[in-house]
Scaffold this active site. Structure first.
Site, mmCIF file in Angstrom:
data_model
loop_
_atom_site.group_PDB
_atom_site.id
_atom_site.type_symbol
_atom_site.label_atom_id
_atom_site.label_comp_id
_atom_site.label_asym_id
_atom_site.label_seq_id
_atom_site.Cartn_x
_atom_site.Cartn_y
_atom_site.Cartn_z
ATOM 1 N N GLU A 166 71.758 108.765 7.215
ATOM 2 C CA GLU A 166 70.693 108.758 6.209
ATOM 3 C C GLU A 166 69.699 109.900 6.387
ATOM 4 O OE1 GLU A 166 71.636 105.927 7.732
ATOM 5 O OE2 GLU A 166 72.341 104.657 6.108
ATOM 6 N N HIS A 181 67.457 93.634 7.086
ATOM 7 C CA HIS A 181 67.995 93.994 5.775
ATOM 8 C C HIS A 181 67.191 93.378 4.632
ATOM 9 C CE1 HIS A 181 71.418 95.123 8.222
ATOM 10 N NE2 HIS A 181 71.972 95.702 7.193
#
Lengths: 348, 458
Positions: free
Chosen positions: B192, B261
């Site tokens: 990322e 998450h």
């Protein structure tokens, strides 16, 4: 091409380790009179500019962080000599030399250092944050290592557009330990991006020597696990830099993917203005200055070959000093940005 | 006893799916691990494997049946020595259903949309009167927005993990690789920080990347590039160079995916000058605002939600439907109290408004749609009318979007307030995994109803 010169930077191992036969590395470019005089002039401009910046900092005209490039001039000047229109450059915070070498105006850079409206970023960026669309210079980045991913993005854009331009991402031996550098290496190798990664190894990441921070001190090999070829180059000899740059640029333009050049170089000054550099001896610095100075090397060669007289070199010196003095005058007299600039350039 | 084979869930958020194909027939012998059927959602296709050994006694759901709820028995497996007669013993086994017609008219998969009150939703001024509306999921709307912008401008491309060959981790980029090819739909490694930087670098040259994060939770790895490089470059360059880039992906809690998450990033990014932050609720807003985000010359954070992806809404059938970033939408006109929400927070607010209506409280519901720049004038106009304000969001309570709204309304419309502003948010805890605790950690409709009654002194 002339044979590889023996290691000129202290006692460090500088033998090139070519991973591919088509890249010899470690050669020295044959410089014409024009090449040497151009290199001399450009390196001298950076040297004198940085000296003046240091002086203005001491006088309080420049604030914040100010990282001088003195000693490393051959790296950016030699690399720039191999580029063509449209090739991009991006670097970290020790960026004044890169901007001058890219052709950005001395006035614009100096006025940015003093935070004035005529600065390249209207006084809103400062020493570490200047850009030029026209000169294809993409900054000027204060976060160590960020420019490597960004520079990989510049290379991505070249490939996406199908042009044959290359992107140069400069970073230091300190940034070479950042994780995103390797994320970028991976993508650049995977997608065969035209990216030249230039590690300016000046031996110290701020105050930490390479040997105290890096398990693998041969930065040219940092791309080995991605199959990226890498070479160590005498970064104090502008001809060695130019030769390596020519080959790297050719490698990238021909679609062979990224390449790493480790420039063995040295900064004479501290990391920033507030750094007394007590982590190294005065002798070490003095030895580099007297034996390997990039500008003195060219000067000696030019004199020896009779390409310029002492007077002619003095004239170059004077021209350069005039440019720097003019930039310093401008940077001190130009007004600060208008208060209304506080709220401009946040969104388009 | 014969064993019932149940419709499995492919993901924590799946509630139903299509039984697309049987690979075994009645009378076939199966052992554990044999693939017996294929099921499909708008997100993925999966094979169903037998867990037990035996003979297929009966197929209860015909191939091609859509809308099969999770845990519905789909077949009966006979053990050794059992026969058809044993199936009859399972009295509750449902009858074989014929395939339903195509799902174009089908209601949304999840409850919140079905519960959406249809009355008094003012027409969006951005949609011309008489425009034909089509029902589509948020997921499809996002895909269509990207596809339309990619058709219109070769500089637009999408990059991220699993966006191309896998068709998107949440199937938002479905079909894009097939239409635009690998040059413009770029699968990245799991990296990322690196690919966010690559995207910003490409954007600085004038390309228009759409960077998909599989979830914004993973964008924490990339947040330096988003903020220090994308958001600040225009300012630091004195206006010379910026980054026209969209960072998009799901943010906030999904279902049972626990603390790492399940975080809403609306408040985080809304803090940053140089960014625009969009968080749509409906499919129409998702489409119109994503198209606007892609065209915007600034970096835009586009926060989606995994639970909303499968929900269906009416979307105007227009060749080029673009909505303005920075403009709230009045979702329901009312006079007694104002609720401001955005994204999935709207699902609670919509239900609460319906319940409150039944109790005689007429709520004006504003969908903020964009978190930055924030359309405070629309909120203040409403507060001037109602005198009462409740905000609803799923993110953490401290320094939340709601507290920002409350501050500004307090400063700019203090004299119009008839009660202290109440902010409903997620609880001040990392998201727990256990189903009961997760439910407690999220806002709920009852809290919203209670808050509105409180500000109305009822």
């Amino acid at each position: 091409m002339a044979p590889r010169k023996t290691a000129s930077v202290s006692s460090r191992k500088t033998a090139a380790k070519p991973a591919k036969k088509d890249f010899t590395g470690g050669t020295i470019a044959e410089f014409s009179k024009e090449d040497d005089l151009k290199a001399y002039r450009e390196m001298l401009l950076i040297r004198r500019f940085e000296e003046k910046a240091g002086q203005l900092y001491g006088m309080g005209f420049i604030g914040g962080f100010c990282h001088l490039y003195i000693g490393q001039e051959a790296v950016v000047v030699g690399m720039q000599m191999a580029l063509k229109e449209g090739d991009q450059v991006i670097t970290g915070y020790r960026d004044h030399g890169h901007m001058l070498a890219c052709g950005m105006s001395a006035r614009g850079v100096m006025a940015e250092l003093t935070g004035r409206r005529g600065g390249l970023s209207k006084g809103k960026g400062g020493s570490m944050h200047m850009f030029s669309k026209e000169k294809h210079f993409y900054g000027g980045h204060g976060i160590v290592g960020a420019q490597v991913s960004l520079g990989t993005g510049l290379a991505f854009a070249n490939k996406y557009r199908g042009n044959d331009n290359v992107s140069l991402a400069y970073f230091g031996d300190g940034a070479a330990n950042q994780g995103q550098v390797y994320e970028s290496f991976n993508m650049a190798a995977l997608w065969k991006l035209p990216a030249i990664y230039i590690v300016e190894n000046n031996r110290y990441a701020m105050g930490t020597s390479v040997s105290r921070a890096s398990a693998q001190t041969d930065f040219s090999q940092r791309g080995a696990s991605f199959g990226i070829p890498g070479y160590q180059v005498d970064g104090m000899d502008v001809r060695a830099v130019k030769a390596a740059a020519d080959e790297a640029v050719e490698h990238c333009r021909s679609g062979k993917g990224p390449i790493i050049l480790e420039m063995l170089t040295y900064r004479y000054r501290g990391h920033s203005m507030s750094d007394p550099a007590k982590y190294r001896s005065k002798d070490e610095v003095q030895k580099m200055r007297s034996e390997h100075d990039p500008i003195e090397q060219v000067k000696a060669r030019v004199m020896e070959k009779g390409w310029a007289s002492e007077d002619e070199l003095k004239q170059i010196d004077k021209d350069v000093r005039d440019i720097v003095a003019d930039s310093a005058d401008f940077a001190q007299s130009d007004p600060e940005p208008d208060a209304s600039e506080l709220y401009t350039d946040i969104l388009l | 006893m014969p064993v019932e084979i149940l419709m499995p869930a492919l993901s924590p958020t799946m509630e139903e799916g299509t039984l697309s194909k049987w690979l075994k027939n009645e009378g076939d012998r199966v052992s554990s691990g044999d693939v017996i059927a294929e099921i499909e959602t708008d997100k993925a296709t999966m094979e169903v494997e037998a867990v037990d050994e035996g003979t297929i006694g009966k197929l209860l759901i015909a191939a091609g049946t859509e809308g099969v709820k999770v845990n519905t028995p789909i077949a009966v497996l006979l053990q050794d020595g059992e026969g058809a007669g044993d199936i009859a013993a399972k009295a509750e086994a449902p009858k074989m259903e014929a395939p339903k017609p195509a799902a174009t008219e089908a209601p949304a998969a999840a409850a919140p949309v079905a519960a959406q009150p249809k009355a008094e939703i003012p027409a969006d001024p951005a949609i011309p009167a008489g425009t034909e509306m089509v029902t589509m999921t948020v997921r499809e709307a996002l895909r269509d927005a990207m596809a339309e912008e990619m058709r219109a401008n070769d500089d637009v491309f999408v990059m991220g993990e699993e966006v191309a060959e896998y068709q998107g981790a949440y199937k938002v980029t479905q079909g894009l690789l097939q239409e635009f090819g690998p040059r413009r739909v770029v699968d990245t490694p799991i990296t990322e920080h690196g690919f966010a930087g690559v995207g910003v670098g490409a954007a600085m040259t004038g390309l228009r990347p759409i960077v998909e994060f599989m979830t914004f939770n993973f964008a924490m790895q990339a947040i330096d590039q988003i903020i220090n490089s994308a958001a600040k470059t225009l300012y630091m360059s004195g206006g010379q160079m910026g980054a026209p880039i969209v960072f998009r992906g799901p943010s906030g809690a999904a279902a049972r995916v626990a603390a790492q998450h399940s975080q809403c990033y609306a408040a985080w990014y809304s803090h940053i000058p140089g960014l625009k932050v969009v968080m749509p609720y409906t499919a129409a807003d998702a489409k119109g605002l994503l198209k606007a985000a892609i065209r915007d010359p600034n970096p835009v954070i586009f926060l989606e939600n995994e639970i909303l992806y499968g929900q269906s809404f009416e979307v105007p059938k227009l060749d080029d439907f673009v909505l303005p970033i920075g403009k709230a939408r009045i979702h329901r006109v009312g006079k007694d109290a104002t609720i401001v929400s955005f994204g999935i927070g709207m699902t609670y607010a919509v239900k609460a408004a319906a319940e409150l209506e039944a109790q005689g409280i007429d709520v004006e519901l504003i969908d903020l749609r964009t978190i930055r720049p924030m359309d405070i004038p629309t909120v203040i106009e409403s507060v001037k009318k109602t005198g009462r304000l409740v905000t609803v969001e799923e993110g953490y309570p401290q320094s939340s979007v709601g507290t920002e709204i409350a501050t500004r309304v307090m400063q700019q419309a203090f004299d119009y307030l008839d009660a202290p502003i109440l902010t409903i948010a997620g609880k001040d805890v990392p998201m727990p995994y256990a189903a009961n605790l997760e439910k407690l950690a999220l806002p709920n409709v009852a809290e919203v109803v209670e808050a509105v009654k409180t500000v109305c002194y009822k």
